[in-house]
Design an enzyme around this catalytic site. Structure first.
Site, mmCIF file in Angstrom:
data_model
loop_
_atom_site.group_PDB
_atom_site.id
_atom_site.type_symbol
_atom_site.label_atom_id
_atom_site.label_comp_id
_atom_site.label_asym_id
_atom_site.label_seq_id
_atom_site.Cartn_x
_atom_site.Cartn_y
_atom_site.Cartn_z
ATOM 1 N N GLY A 185 2.659 14.296 1.027
ATOM 2 C CA GLY A 185 2.442 14.418 -0.414
ATOM 3 C C GLY A 185 3.480 13.746 -1.281
ATOM 4 O O GLY A 185 3.375 13.792 -2.507
ATOM 5 N N ARG A 198 1.189 8.197 1.920
ATOM 6 C CA ARG A 198 1.340 7.220 0.846
ATOM 7 C C ARG A 198 2.746 6.649 0.731
ATOM 8 O O ARG A 198 2.918 5.441 0.540
ATOM 9 C CB ARG A 198 0.999 7.914 -0.473
ATOM 10 C CG ARG A 198 1.260 7.093 -1.715
ATOM 11 C CD ARG A 198 1.155 7.983 -2.962
ATOM 12 N NE ARG A 198 0.161 9.004 -2.796
ATOM 13 C CZ ARG A 198 -1.125 8.856 -3.098
ATOM 14 N NH1 ARG A 198 -1.540 7.746 -3.647
ATOM 15 N NH2 ARG A 198 -1.975 9.842 -2.890
ATOM 16 N N CYS A 220 -22.175 -3.953 -9.062
ATOM 17 C CA CYS A 220 -23.166 -3.700 -10.097
ATOM 18 C C CYS A 220 -23.258 -2.214 -10.454
ATOM 19 O O CYS A 220 -24.252 -1.545 -10.160
ATOM 20 C CB CYS A 220 -24.509 -4.275 -9.679
ATOM 21 S SG CYS A 220 -24.405 -6.072 -9.644
ATOM 22 N N GLU A 221 -22.190 -1.698 -11.031
ATOM 23 C CA GLU A 221 -22.151 -0.335 -11.563
ATOM 24 C C GLU A 221 -21.215 -0.356 -12.758
ATOM 25 O O GLU A 221 -20.156 -0.992 -12.690
ATOM 26 C CB GLU A 221 -21.592 0.643 -10.522
ATOM 27 C CG GLU A 221 -22.525 0.875 -9.370
ATOM 28 C CD GLU A 221 -22.281 2.215 -8.670
ATOM 29 O OE1 GLU A 221 -21.752 3.150 -9.299
ATOM 30 O OE2 GLU A 221 -22.631 2.284 -7.487
ATOM 31 N N TYR A 235 -4.054 3.930 0.813
ATOM 32 C CA TYR A 235 -5.365 4.388 0.338
ATOM 33 C C TYR A 235 -6.103 3.306 -0.445
ATOM 34 O O TYR A 235 -6.854 3.615 -1.373
ATOM 35 C CB TYR A 235 -5.233 5.677 -0.508
ATOM 36 C CG TYR A 235 -4.563 6.789 0.263
ATOM 37 C CD1 TYR A 235 -5.161 7.317 1.394
ATOM 38 C CD2 TYR A 235 -3.321 7.275 -0.114
ATOM 39 C CE1 TYR A 235 -4.544 8.317 2.134
ATOM 40 C CE2 TYR A 235 -2.693 8.276 0.612
ATOM 41 C CZ TYR A 235 -3.316 8.790 1.738
ATOM 42 O OH TYR A 235 -2.703 9.778 2.469
HETATM 43 C C1 LIG Z 1 -3.503 12.846 3.847
HETATM 44 C C2 LIG Z 1 -2.648 13.712 4.658
HETATM 45 C C3 LIG Z 1 -1.273 13.495 4.716
HETATM 46 C C4 LIG Z 1 -0.586 12.428 3.904
HETATM 47 O O1 LIG Z 1 -0.684 12.683 2.539
HETATM 48 P P1 LIG Z 1 0.116 11.781 1.485
HETATM 49 O O2 LIG Z 1 -0.202 12.380 0.185
HETATM 50 O O3 LIG Z 1 -0.380 10.403 1.619
HETATM 51 O O4 LIG Z 1 1.556 11.891 1.839
HETATM 52 C C5 LIG Z 1 -0.513 14.298 5.546
HETATM 53 N N1 LIG Z 1 -1.084 15.269 6.296
HETATM 54 C C6 LIG Z 1 -2.409 15.520 6.255
HETATM 55 C C7 LIG Z 1 -2.967 16.594 7.092
HETATM 56 C C8 LIG Z 1 -3.235 14.755 5.432
HETATM 57 O O5 LIG Z 1 -4.540 15.012 5.385
#
Ligand SMILES: *Cc1c(COP(=O)(O)O)cnc(C)c1O
Length: 422
Positions: free
Chosen positions: A232, A278, A348-349, A377
């Site tokens: 996250g 990310r 085309c949206e 992503y």
């Molecule tokens: C997507 C995900 C992550 C990575 O999330 P980020 O926000 O990209 O750091 C880690 N663990 C699980 C289980 C996920 O689904």
């Protein structure tokens, strides 16, 4: 090298001395460009976030699963977590050994469990019924992690909040004793407990609060080998507004103190794991695209490009912001005068919008645009919608040398899976 708006990539030498227009001429437009130096730097920051021997960063492959990039991440000392057999294939191709892979899946079949169990160190299950299914389909003695839903979630958009009572993820804390019973019933080793509460925190506090909560939850469980706090960690997408970075020094210090206290109090001897997705590749990617038309519809100036939402899905999916650079033939001087312009793609949206009313120097037909922070992503979520081909991916190494790491699709790829018409 001067150009209309390029001071960010210029400042970090993103293109390693290569001209974005030349790259497009050589590899086609649009084009994903990755920078090895940046990928290594961000990988290292996650590896060293907490300086304890029991701490391991595990890159979440779903953010970007190109094996060339995965191999670099591995060489920086990260483990990997995969979510599907396809991601397992990519991570194995990149050289990750089965004991370097966690399989953190969601709602999979018996067959997928069997295959995953054979090629990853440990499989995480996401519900009691998945735990039963896993138990019925793998040999006694297999390791399992149970993903817990701690009841709190967070994130930049409701679509990426992955914990809390209203999300599909995890086993409720009250049901963990039942999970232990199921492990006993199927003779599984409860190897770890994991969580992942959401994406894109720019402040340490929510992550640390969720981490503290997880430590409370796992405390009664003895003999765990892994306590996994999920990912996250956010990155600053507003590069041209000098958005502050997540304070890793502060996060790392407070997190380390928390983990040390837990270890001292409980005698825990296993590993502490994080799963950043990310954070590792996002800033190492720039998506180049070409301006095919410019027009005014009523009061709106539209900049029309070959970057449809099939190529860059995040703005359409999450209203995400990607900063934009502008490169023009002949390397003209930077232009700081701006006007609101709406950047759109070729799908085309009417929702095919990359940036709405964005203040940018006047974009012209023939310009090349760079969408920043497109390493996570972006390619991973791209599709063939409108039967458009996916672009090539190239990597710029530390000497500025360019390597093709995925060829551009060709129309024949689109029809390859269709059975012959009779
Ligand atoms: C997507 C995900 C992550 C990575 O999330 P980020 O926000 O990209 O750091 C880690 N663990 C699980 C289980 C996920 O689904």
């Amino acid at each position: 090298m001067a150009n209309i708006r390029s001071s960010y990539t210029g400042g970090v030498n993103f293109f390693g001395g290569n001209d974005p227009l030349e790259l497009i001429r050589q590899y086609g437009s649009p084009l994903y460009v990755y920078n090895e130096e940046m990928l290594r730097r961000r990988s290292g920051e996650m590896r060293d976030l907490v300086k304890l021997p029991s701490f391991k960063a595990c890159y979440s492959a779903k953010a970007n699963a190109n094996p060339h990039l995965l191999r670099i991440v591995r060489s920086e000392g990260l483990l990997v977590d995969s979510m599907s057999l396809g991601e397992l294939l990519m991570t194995r191709a990149a050289g990750f050994e089965s004991d370097e892979i966690l399989f953190v899946c969601n709602n999979v079949s018996a067959e997928e469990f069997k295959q995953a169990q054979a090629s990853s160190r440990v499989v995480s299950v996401d519900s009691l019924s998945q735990l039963e299914l896993f138990g019925k389909n793998v040999p006694a003695g297999s390791r399992v992690m149970v993903r817990v839903n701690p009841g709190i979630g967070a994130g930049h958009h409701k679509k990426v909040v992955t914990a809390g009572k209203e999300t599909k993820f995890g086993v409720n804390v009250e049901d963990l004793p039942r999970a232990v019973e199921l492990c006993e019933k199927y003779k599984l080793q409860l190897f770890g407990i994991n969580q992942h509460i959401g994406s894109l925190f720019m402040e340490p506090d929510k992550f640390l609060a969720a981490a503290a909560r997880l430590l409370e939850i796992v405390e009664p469980f003895k003999e765990l080998e892994i306590i996994d706090f999920g990912g996250g960690y956010g990155i600053p997408y507003h590069k041209y507004e000098n958005e502050a970075r997540l304070d890793l020094a502060d996060l790392g210090q407070r997190f380390a103190a928390m983990l040390e206290e837990f270890t001292a109090k409980t005698g825990y001897r296993g590993r502490f794991v994080i799963e950043p997705g990310r954070y590792v590749p996002a800033e190492s990617g720039v998506l180049l695209g070409s301006v095919t038309a410019v027009k005014n519809n009523g009061p709106v100036r539209f900049v029309c490009t070959d970057v449809g939402f099939n190529i860059l899905p995040r703005p359409m999916l999450y209203d995400s912001f990607h900063d934009v650079e502008i490169y023009r033939q002949g390397n003209p001087a930077p232009d700081s005068r701006t006007m609101p312009q709406t950047l759109v793609g070729n799908i085309c949206e009417s929702g095919d919008i990359l940036a709405r009313d964005r203040e940018l120097p006047e974009v012209q037909e023939g310009d090349v645009l760079g969408f920043l922070d497109a390493g996570a992503y972006c390619f991973a979520m791209s599709s063939n919608y409108n039967q458009r081909v996916r672009p090539a991916e190239i990597l710029i190494d530390r000497a500025g040398k360019v390597k093709l790491i995925r060829r551009r699709e060709v129309p024949e790829d689109l029809i390859a899976m269709v059975t012959p018409l009779d």
